[in-house]
Design a protein around this motif. Structure first.
Motif, PDB file in Angstrom:
ATOM      1  N   UNK A 251      -2.523  -3.705 -14.149  1.00 43.11           N
ATOM      2  CA  UNK A 251      -3.778  -3.276 -14.747  1.00 43.11           C
ATOM      3  C   UNK A 251      -4.559  -2.470 -13.714  1.00 43.11           C
ATOM      4  N   UNK A 252      -5.343  -1.541 -14.198  1.00 46.02           N
ATOM      5  CA  UNK A 252      -6.102  -0.616 -13.348  1.00 46.02           C
ATOM      6  C   UNK A 252      -7.435  -1.293 -13.025  1.00 46.02           C
ATOM      7  N   UNK A 253      -7.511  -1.930 -11.869  1.00 46.14           N
ATOM      8  CA  UNK A 253      -8.686  -2.742 -11.570  1.00 46.14           C
ATOM      9  C   UNK A 253      -9.721  -2.072 -10.687  1.00 46.14           C
ATOM     10  N   UNK A 254      -9.372  -1.005  -9.986  1.00 45.40           N
ATOM     11  CA  UNK A 254     -10.363  -0.388  -9.118  1.00 45.40           C
ATOM     12  C   UNK A 254     -10.026   1.023  -8.722  1.00 45.40           C
ATOM     13  N   UNK A 255     -11.059   1.835  -8.512  1.00 45.08           N
ATOM     14  CA  UNK A 255     -10.885   3.211  -8.055  1.00 45.08           C
ATOM     15  C   UNK A 255     -12.074   3.597  -7.196  1.00 45.08           C
ATOM     16  N   UNK A 256     -11.800   4.035  -5.992  1.00 46.84           N
ATOM     17  CA  UNK A 256     -12.823   4.575  -5.108  1.00 46.84           C
ATOM     18  C   UNK A 256     -12.474   6.029  -4.845  1.00 46.84           C
ATOM     19  N   UNK A 257     -13.290   6.916  -5.374  1.00 45.54           N
ATOM     20  CA  UNK A 257     -12.992   8.343  -5.283  1.00 45.54           C
ATOM     21  C   UNK A 257     -12.792   8.771  -3.837  1.00 45.54           C
ATOM     22  N   UNK A 258     -11.720   9.532  -3.625  1.00 44.99           N
ATOM     23  CA  UNK A 258     -11.416  10.029  -2.300  1.00 44.99           C
ATOM     24  C   UNK A 258     -10.731   9.026  -1.400  1.00 44.99           C
ATOM     25  N   UNK A 259     -10.552   7.793  -1.895  1.00 44.13           N
ATOM     26  CA  UNK A 259      -9.967   6.770  -1.033  1.00 44.13           C
ATOM     27  C   UNK A 259      -8.756   6.087  -1.653  1.00 44.13           C
ATOM     28  N   UNK A 260      -8.933   5.402  -2.790  1.00 44.07           N
ATOM     29  CA  UNK A 260      -7.816   4.576  -3.250  1.00 44.07           C
ATOM     30  C   UNK A 260      -7.940   4.180  -4.711  1.00 44.07           C
ATOM     31  N   UNK A 261      -6.804   3.750  -5.254  1.00 44.55           N
ATOM     32  CA  UNK A 261      -6.696   3.102  -6.560  1.00 44.55           C
ATOM     33  C   UNK A 261      -6.112   1.719  -6.318  1.00 44.55           C
TER      34      UNK A 261
ATOM     35  N   UNK B 268      -1.767  -0.934  -4.064  1.00 44.39           N
ATOM     36  CA  UNK B 268      -2.877  -0.052  -3.724  1.00 44.39           C
ATOM     37  C   UNK B 268      -2.331   1.331  -3.396  1.00 44.39           C
ATOM     38  N   UNK B 269      -2.908   2.335  -3.997  1.00 42.33           N
ATOM     39  CA  UNK B 269      -2.531   3.716  -3.705  1.00 42.33           C
ATOM     40  C   UNK B 269      -3.646   4.340  -2.886  1.00 42.33           C
ATOM     41  N   UNK B 270      -3.331   4.758  -1.676  1.00 41.51           N
ATOM     42  CA  UNK B 270      -4.319   5.386  -0.803  1.00 41.51           C
ATOM     43  C   UNK B 270      -4.107   6.886  -0.786  1.00 41.51           C
ATOM     44  N   UNK B 271      -5.208   7.632  -0.846  1.00 41.58           N
ATOM     45  CA  UNK B 271      -5.149   9.093  -0.832  1.00 41.58           C
ATOM     46  C   UNK B 271      -5.358   9.581   0.594  1.00 41.58           C
TER      47      UNK B 271
ATOM     48  N   UNK C 148       0.861  -1.185   0.000  1.00 43.41           N
ATOM     49  CA  UNK C 148       0.000   0.000   0.000  1.00 43.41           C
ATOM     50  C   UNK C 148       0.894   1.230   0.000  1.00 43.41           C
ATOM     51  N   UNK C 149       0.631   2.135  -0.924  1.00 46.67           N
ATOM     52  CA  UNK C 149       1.417   3.366  -1.101  1.00 46.67           C
ATOM     53  C   UNK C 149       0.516   4.544  -0.758  1.00 46.67           C
ATOM     54  N   UNK C 150       0.878   5.303   0.267  1.00 50.68           N
ATOM     55  CA  UNK C 150       0.091   6.457   0.691  1.00 50.68           C
ATOM     56  C   UNK C 150       0.611   7.725   0.016  1.00 50.68           C
ATOM     57  N   UNK C 151      -0.275   8.486  -0.598  1.00 56.26           N
ATOM     58  CA  UNK C 151       0.094   9.723  -1.277  1.00 56.26           C
ATOM     59  C   UNK C 151      -0.795  10.848  -0.749  1.00 56.26           C
ATOM     60  N   UNK C 152      -0.371  12.067  -1.013  1.00 58.03           N
ATOM     61  CA  UNK C 152      -1.071  13.212  -0.438  1.00 58.03           C
ATOM     62  C   UNK C 152      -2.107  13.835  -1.365  1.00 58.03           C
ATOM     63  N   UNK C 153      -2.061  13.486  -2.657  1.00 53.02           N
ATOM     64  CA  UNK C 153      -2.909  14.155  -3.640  1.00 53.02           C
ATOM     65  C   UNK C 153      -3.617  13.133  -4.499  1.00 53.02           C
ATOM     66  N   UNK C 154      -4.864  13.396  -4.811  1.00 56.33           N
ATOM     67  CA  UNK C 154      -5.639  12.527  -5.692  1.00 56.33           C
ATOM     68  C   UNK C 154      -5.688  13.137  -7.085  1.00 56.33           C
ATOM     69  N   UNK C 155      -5.421  12.353  -8.114  1.00 54.70           N
ATOM     70  CA  UNK C 155      -5.481  12.922  -9.466  1.00 54.70           C
ATOM     71  C   UNK C 155      -6.855  13.489  -9.802  1.00 54.70           C
TER      72      UNK C 155
ATOM     73  N   UNK D  33       5.143   5.680   1.885  1.00 54.83           N
ATOM     74  CA  UNK D  33       4.388   6.930   1.994  1.00 54.83           C
ATOM     75  C   UNK D  33       5.209   8.064   1.417  1.00 54.83           C
ATOM     76  N   UNK D  34       4.594   8.868   0.566  1.00 54.15           N
ATOM     77  CA  UNK D  34       5.288  10.003  -0.028  1.00 54.15           C
ATOM     78  C   UNK D  34       4.851  11.297   0.644  1.00 54.15           C
ATOM     79  N   UNK D  35       5.550  12.376   0.270  1.00 50.92           N
ATOM     80  CA  UNK D  35       5.255  13.722   0.776  1.00 50.92           C
ATOM     81  C   UNK D  35       5.292  13.766   2.293  1.00 50.92           C
ATOM     82  N   UNK D  36       6.334  13.175   2.879  1.00 53.46           N
ATOM     83  CA  UNK D  36       6.481  13.247   4.322  1.00 53.46           C
ATOM     84  C   UNK D  36       6.762  14.685   4.728  1.00 53.46           C
ATOM     85  N   UNK D  37       6.103  15.197   5.746  1.00 48.17           N
ATOM     86  CA  UNK D  37       6.274  16.604   6.125  1.00 48.17           C
ATOM     87  C   UNK D  37       7.659  16.864   6.696  1.00 48.17           C
ATOM     88  N   UNK D  38       8.304  17.940   6.264  1.00 51.50           N
ATOM     89  CA  UNK D  38       9.664  18.230   6.743  1.00 51.50           C
ATOM     90  C   UNK D  38       9.788  18.302   8.258  1.00 51.50           C
ATOM     91  N   UNK D  39       8.727  18.756   8.939  1.00 47.98           N
ATOM     92  CA  UNK D  39       8.805  18.898  10.388  1.00 47.98           C
ATOM     93  C   UNK D  39       9.039  17.557  11.072  1.00 47.98           C
TER      94      UNK D  39
END
Length: 581
Positions: free
Chosen positions: A239-249, A276-279, A77-84, A298-304
């Motif tokens: 292959x792109x098998x699923x997308x739940x808006x606001x939640x995950x790919x 799985x990519x989680x937003x 599972x890959x956590x990202x900060x932005x949803x396309x 997890x990407x976009x880790x906060x600098x603080x």
């Protein structure tokens, strides 16, 4: 971990093990690197607004990975900060869309971190001496996940779709440049043509944005490709098998995949059964998910949080400078008061960039000096330390511009008018890297020299209207791309926002046009270094139409249970070689 301030990627060409095209421009083989040296948030809002934000072989994020034996199966599972905003790869221009969809869509060629090109869907290529056409010999064993063969007709169908006005492509269309069409020479030979010399094409052709849909899904589902899911049929390892808006790919292994790029560490299907990519937009939520083991990457880790996270033995924190355009403030020189160069220079000198970037990003981000990132080919290092913060000089420049009096609130005035800058803020859903907080610091800096900065926050529709209409004084964005041709997008007069371009300075400068056009017509490293260096100096020093603020940094946390993660030249995470313990 190396000191961020001293980190630079000095890139040198390498051989890919095959025949490099050399002095003979029609020789079969990869085009040589366009340079001898080494476009978070939005890289654009796709169709909505490209002015917002739009490593090949690389060391693994986990050093032990090289010694471990890959284990097929499992999931990450890959956590990202932005949803396309859209999942149509030909319309999207957000970085996050390109990173996610790289797993679904392959490219003609692969680029490594040294700027060299290698076979992928194309086994070899030639180009004319004037760089107006490129001919690709294609693999003959590639199939889309719907069973449709990949061939020259598929190349033509996809490139023609990108170029068609009805597609409303922005980033992909800009990457195609002066495209005039593709000739199907035979089933597995495609000739891509341009109206003028176009040296950056191979780099463009290595990006996910010029990836390929099955012609069958283009015909049947063209209008719904942006919604994602099974209609997004590519040739990629997943292959792109699923997308739940606001939640995950959800992406699932393509078991028939056997044509990975020459830059990959293995061949055959991906190791993971599922990615799985989680937003997770909230920084604290992403950090918590990583530290608790709910996500593997997890990407976009906060600098603080970086120092604390780096001390955690359960995972590794990986840094990569993003190539392309840094986080720049573009000064709209066509609109008062920024039509006065003294006002523009005063703004450059009046922003305490070093302090602001250090304070907001806790020393994790590097202050920028050029519109290009240091990791971009042909970055001009001579600009470093060339224009320090100088409030006294800023005050003097504003005096010279005639803004000599101040009102009761301390703002400068001239002829009864206050010195005001309009700089709209993106809606909260599109703000990354705490740029709203950084903007407040810049706003406070400019108040000290008597400039009022208004920061309204319109809805996205009004924001776009203002940006494209040239109704604002400041426009801020980044643009990730491992290619200095982003300077053409930023400063050539043909790249107008009204036509989908990126020239947010709204000026037409003959010298900038000449240099950025010249950069597109040659693969000579010395010429490109010269012209792109001149562009960087002119926009910063001579014209003062840009204020580079910070170098975007990809900061990713990787669980020690995840191995094989690498990065492409755009600093995007690659999952094809990843496996999980």
């Amino acid at each position: 971990m190396p000191d961020i301030k001293s980190r630079r990627r000095h890139l040198t060409p390498i051989s890919d093990g095959g025949d490099q095209a050399t002095a003979e421009p029609s020789a079969t083989g990869p085009l040589p690197p366009l340079s001898r040296r080494g476009l978070g948030g939005l890289a654009g809002l796709a169709l909505l607004t490209p002015l917002l934000d739009a490593c090949g072989t690389s060391a693994s994020a986990t050093p032990a990975a090289a010694a471990a034996k890959p284990t097929p199966g499992g999931s990450v599972i890959y956590a990202v900060d932005t949803e396309p905003v859209t999942f149509d790869i030909h319309v999207a221009s957000q970085d996050i869309a390109g990173e996610i969809l790289r797993n679904v869509f392959d490219s003609l060629v692969a680029e490594d971190v040294n700027g060299a090109f290698h076979p992928w869907l194309a086994t070899s290529w030639t180009y004319t001496e004037d760089l107006t056409s490129y001919t690709f010999k294609l693999r003959q064993d590639v199939k889309f996940s719907d069973g449709t063969p990949f061939d020259a007709a598929a190349v033509k169908a996809n490139f023609d779709r990108i170029a068609a006005p009805s597609t409303k492509s922005q980033l992909a269309a800009s990457l195609l440049g002066p495209y005039t069409g593709t000739d199907v020479v035979d089933q597995y030979t495609a000739k891509v043509n341009f109206s003028k010399s176009y040296a950056p094409f191979l780099q463009a052709a290595s990006t996910a944005y010029l990836g390929f849909y099955s012609p069958k899904t283009i015909t049947a589902n063209s209008a719904s490709l942006g919604s994602g899911g099974p209609v997004d049929v590519g040739t990629g390892p997943f292959t792109f098998t699923g997308y739940t808006k606001g939640q995950s790919v959800v992406l699932t292994k393509n078991p028939d995949y056997a044509w990975g790029p020459a830059t990959a560490a293995h061949t055959g299907p991906a190791y993971l059964d599922q990615l799985t990519i989680r937003f997770l937009a909230e920084d604290s939520t992403r950090v918590g998910a990583l530290t608790s083991g709910q996500v593997g990457v997890a990407r976009a880790l906060p600098p603080v949080d970086i120092k604390t996270l780096a001390a955690n033995p359960a995972f590794t924190v990986v840094h990569r400078n993003d190539p392309g355009g840094v986080y720049n403030i573009f000064l709209n020189a066509s609109r008062a008061p920024l039509d006065d160069i003294n006002v523009r220079k005063a703004i450059q000198r009046g922003i305490n960039i070093d302090l602001d970037v250090k304070t907001v990003y806790f020393g994790q981000y590097e202050r920028a000096w050029s519109p290009l990132s240091p990791s971009t080919p042909d970055f001009d290092a001579s600009l470093e330390n060339s224009w320090p913060y100088d409030q006294a000089q800023a005050d003097q420049l504003l005096d010279q511009a005639g803004w000599t009096t101040r009102d009761a609130q301390g703002y400068r005035t001239k002829n009864g008018q206050r010195l005001v800058i309009d700089w709209p803020v993106l809606p909260p859903a599109y703000i990354t890297d705490q740029r709203d907080i950084l903007g407040q610091a810049i706003q406070a800096d400019l108040k000290k020299i008597g400039i009022q900065v208004n920061r309204p926050q319109p809805d996205i529709g009004d924001y776009i209207t203002q940006i494209y209409g040239g109704q604002t004084n400041f426009i801020d964005f980044t643009w990730a791309r491992f290619e200095p041709d982003v300077l053409w997008l930023f400063f050539n007069s043909a790249s107008t926002p009204q036509t989908g371009g990126q020239n947010a300075t709204f000026i037409a400068d003959a010298q900038l046009d000449q240099w950025t056009d010249q950069g597109r017509t040659t693969i000579d490293p010395a010429t490109r270094k010269t012209v792109y260096g001149e562009v960087q100096k002119r926009v910063v020093q001579d014209l003062a139409v840009i204020v580079p603020i910070y170098v975007p940094e990809t900061i990713i946390g990787v669980s020690k249970k995840v191995s094989g993660l690498s990065f492409d030249p755009n600093a995007w995470a690659l999952f094809y070689d990843v496996w999980s313990a």
